[in-house]
Design a protein around this motif. Sequence first.
Motif, PDB file in Angstrom:
ATOM      1  N   GLU A  20       0.835  -1.206   0.000  1.00  0.00           N
ATOM      2  CA  GLU A  20       0.000   0.000   0.000  1.00  0.00           C
ATOM      3  C   GLU A  20       0.862   1.245   0.000  1.00  0.00           C
ATOM      4  OE1 GLU A  20      -3.138   0.459   2.816  1.00  0.00           O
ATOM      5  OE2 GLU A  20      -3.694  -1.665   2.768  1.00  0.00           O
ATOM      6  N   LEU A  21       0.437   2.231  -0.756  1.00  0.00           N
ATOM      7  CA  LEU A  21       0.943   3.595  -0.649  1.00  0.00           C
ATOM      8  C   LEU A  21      -0.219   4.466  -0.210  1.00  0.00           C
ATOM      9  CD1 LEU A  21       3.270   2.404  -2.399  1.00  0.00           C
ATOM     10  CD2 LEU A  21       3.356   4.591  -3.589  1.00  0.00           C
ATOM     11  N   ARG A  22       0.005   5.282   0.814  1.00  0.00           N
ATOM     12  CA  ARG A  22      -1.034   6.155   1.327  1.00  0.00           C
ATOM     13  C   ARG A  22      -0.561   7.604   1.274  1.00  0.00           C
ATOM     14  NH1 ARG A  22      -2.514   2.682   6.847  1.00  0.00           N
ATOM     15  NH2 ARG A  22      -3.243   0.760   5.776  1.00  0.00           N
ATOM     16  N   ASP A  23      -1.096   8.346   0.315  1.00  0.00           N
ATOM     17  CA  ASP A  23      -0.779   9.782   0.152  1.00  0.00           C
ATOM     18  C   ASP A  23       0.732  10.017   0.132  1.00  0.00           C
ATOM     19  OD1 ASP A  23      -3.506  10.565   0.146  1.00  0.00           O
ATOM     20  OD2 ASP A  23      -3.546  10.346   2.328  1.00  0.00           O
ATOM     21  N   VAL A  24       1.435   9.250  -0.668  1.00  0.00           N
ATOM     22  CA  VAL A  24       2.893   9.300  -0.672  1.00  0.00           C
ATOM     23  C   VAL A  24       3.410  10.414  -1.582  1.00  0.00           C
ATOM     24  CG1 VAL A  24       4.965   8.062  -1.436  1.00  0.00           C
ATOM     25  CG2 VAL A  24       3.256   6.913  -0.014  1.00  0.00           C
ATOM     26  N   VAL A  25       4.335  11.177  -1.034  1.00  0.00           N
ATOM     27  CA  VAL A  25       5.063  12.197  -1.788  1.00  0.00           C
ATOM     28  C   VAL A  25       6.551  11.848  -1.720  1.00  0.00           C
ATOM     29  CG1 VAL A  25       5.684  14.644  -1.933  1.00  0.00           C
ATOM     30  CG2 VAL A  25       3.347  13.980  -1.306  1.00  0.00           C
ATOM     31  N   VAL A  26       7.218  11.905  -2.862  1.00  0.00           N
ATOM     32  CA  VAL A  26       8.665  11.720  -2.908  1.00  0.00           C
ATOM     33  C   VAL A  26       9.252  12.895  -3.675  1.00  0.00           C
ATOM     34  CG1 VAL A  26      10.573  10.308  -3.754  1.00  0.00           C
ATOM     35  CG2 VAL A  26       8.535   9.204  -2.834  1.00  0.00           C
ATOM     36  N   ARG A  27      10.137  13.629  -3.009  1.00  0.00           N
ATOM     37  CA  ARG A  27      10.795  14.769  -3.639  1.00  0.00           C
ATOM     38  C   ARG A  27      12.305  14.558  -3.602  1.00  0.00           C
ATOM     39  NH1 ARG A  27       7.367  19.072  -4.234  1.00  0.00           N
ATOM     40  NH2 ARG A  27       5.400  18.975  -3.082  1.00  0.00           N
ATOM     41  N   TYR A  28      12.944  14.989  -4.671  1.00  0.00           N
ATOM     42  CA  TYR A  28      14.398  14.958  -4.682  1.00  0.00           C
ATOM     43  C   TYR A  28      14.910  15.914  -5.751  1.00  0.00           C
ATOM     44  CZ  TYR A  28      13.615  11.638  -8.531  1.00  0.00           C
ATOM     45  OH  TYR A  28      13.179  11.028  -9.673  1.00  0.00           O
ATOM     46  N   GLY A  29      16.191  16.145  -5.724  1.00  0.00           N
ATOM     47  CA  GLY A  29      16.789  17.059  -6.693  1.00  0.00           C
ATOM     48  C   GLY A  29      16.784  18.483  -6.190  1.00  0.00           C
ATOM     49  N   ARG A  30      17.596  19.318  -6.833  1.00  0.00           N
ATOM     50  CA  ARG A  30      17.742  20.707  -6.403  1.00  0.00           C
ATOM     51  C   ARG A  30      16.447  21.501  -6.558  1.00  0.00           C
ATOM     52  NH1 ARG A  30      22.959  22.681  -9.630  1.00  0.00           N
ATOM     53  NH2 ARG A  30      21.893  21.453 -11.219  1.00  0.00           N
ATOM     54  N   ARG A  31      15.617  21.092  -7.533  1.00  0.00           N
ATOM     55  CA  ARG A  31      14.363  21.814  -7.729  1.00  0.00           C
ATOM     56  C   ARG A  31      13.247  21.251  -6.851  1.00  0.00           C
ATOM     57  NH1 ARG A  31      13.111  22.093 -13.986  1.00  0.00           N
ATOM     58  NH2 ARG A  31      11.376  23.315 -13.145  1.00  0.00           N
TER      59      ARG A  31
END
Length: 317
Positions: A20-31
């Motif tokens: 399960e993924l629940r409201d998952v956010v993944v951020r990476y990088g300079r921007r």
Amino acid sequence: MTSPHTTTDAPTTPAPFGAELRDVVVRYGRRDEPALDGASVTIRPGTITGLLGRNGAGKTTLAALLAAFRRPSSGQVLVGPADAMEDPYENQWALMHTQLVRESGDVWGDTEASDSLAYYEAVRPHWDAELAGRLLDELEVPLDKNPDAMSRGKRSAFGAVLGLASRAPLTIFDEVYLGMDAPSRYAFYDALLRDYTEHPRTIILSSHLIAEVERLFEDVVIVDHGRVLLAETAEQVRSRGVSLTGPTDAVDRVVGDRTVLARQRLGGTTQVLVEGALDPAERAAVKDAGIEVGSVPVQDLFVELTRRRTDRPKEAS
């Protein structure tokens, strides 16, 4: 992390994993761009699920989360049997029972393939050496050669064998077929289906060759611009549209103002793929008009569903 499932003895094979993924956010990088942006989905245990999406949609990030290769910026990730799901990150029990194979094969490139084979045999508690040997012979993978020195196809085939022979309750293939020739790809698909039938587990198969692999799918998840656009059974996806084949004039009359996903014409015969199901009365009328009714391939629906959203900014994966 010490899981309540961890034992000092060789573990029995657990039930197929769900995820399960629940409201998952993944951020990476300079921007700080989101690879996943509020993604939620449930993967049913004991199914073959097709994970589909355009380049940059977020499929690889989703697979990496389930295999604990990275953790989300926010939201929750869970894997495990339906009654005992856990966060996989830094979780030894979950890692033991989850196998992710990417295009690279996730092997040591500069030592003989036999070294990687021995490593996976040591860390995967349900490893099947007989299956590995048989598939390596069938796909003609040379164990005395370094993967870096193999052709792209042989290296991909090696990774595919490792994934199947792991017999992991959650096995994820992320574009693992790339580089394989057609006979090798179909040998892999057949081996996957045969072993899945004999040893049920949860398999997630990410692929761009949808027409080749959709026959394997029980469920379909479509990811688009970091969000889960659709998560349904394959049968539900196919029921979103119908194909109509018959005399061109008759087909054109029946289609009317329906949304046409694709059209082919050969002489006086036309086949169209239209969105939406036919009710019983419509289906009977269509057949009376001499038109053959069929299902719509998953690939055509995928293309249409994601095409509608191409005006959105593209995000990294």
